[in-house]
Design a protein around this motif. Structure first.
Motif: not given
Length: 218
Positions: A136-148, A107-114
């Protein structure tokens, strides 16, 4: 096929045990992991420190030792008898607490992509840290971390077999139980492997489906 057809009672109970550990541990890991992941990027130093301590301590502790703590330390402290139901609850807690560290880092890695500007704009509108994260942040972070994230849950699925060493029924118990019934141990292990491959393929299909549904446009 006789190993399956002659022992349907065992396979049904073992598969149910594995799925119980997986979904129970996954739910605990997801909820706790989101909280810890948010703490890791919190502007409050104490929250960041607690999150960092939790992740570094639990993640660097072997899962077997976490199970030992729940199996042999908690029952005397809580003055409870480690019966079948209690063992399952403790096993779910051990898997969830351990896996939550990996969920938190994902999750933290996804947050850093926002982009930082989005969080700053949300704060400028008067949103609190919790609102910024949840809206704002978590909805976007989840979309980027689905594979990991799916890799974390695949690891959780395989880690459920550790519970077999602590008298919790699951697919990891197959060799010991069925060898007592006279079944060939190598054949039993191969069937366990086939079942796990099928379950992982289901998770991979779920990953592809979520990626296609939530794909981020570039």
């Amino acid at each position: 096929m006789g190993v399956i057809t002659n022992n349907l009672d065992f396979w049904g109970e073992a598969l149910l045990g594995t799925l119980t550990l997986f979904f129970g541990g996954g739910l605990v890991a997801l909820i706790l992991g989101i909280i810890v992941g948010a703490m890791r990027v919190s502007p409050v130093p104490i929250a960041r420190g607690v999150g960092t301590f939790y992740v570094n301590t639990i993640r660097n502790t072997p899962l077997t030792l976490v199970f030992f703590g729940f199996a042999f330390t908690l029952p005397p402290l809580l003055d409870v008898r480690a019966s079948g139901g209690v063992q399952v609850v403790f096993a779910v807690a051990a898997l969830g607490i351990y896996t939550a560290t990996y969920v938190a880092e994902t999750i933290r890695s996804g947050i850093n992509t926002v982009p930082v500007g989005q969080a700053e704009a949300a704060r400028a509108l008067g949103l609190t840290f919790g609102q910024v994260m949840s809206l704002v942040v978590l909805p976007q972070a989840f979309r980027s971390v689905i594979p990991p994230m799916m890799s974390v849950f695949i690891a959780l699925l395989k880690n459920t077999t550790v519970a077999a060493g602590f008298s919790v029924m699951n697919l990891g118990s197959a060799r010991d139980w069925l060898s007592e019934r006279g079944e060939n141990q190598l054949v039993v292990i191969l069937w366990v492997m086939v079942i796990f491959v099928a379950l992982v393929l289901l998770l991979s299909w779920a990953q592809r489906s979520l990626e296609n549904r939530w794909r981020v446009a570039r």
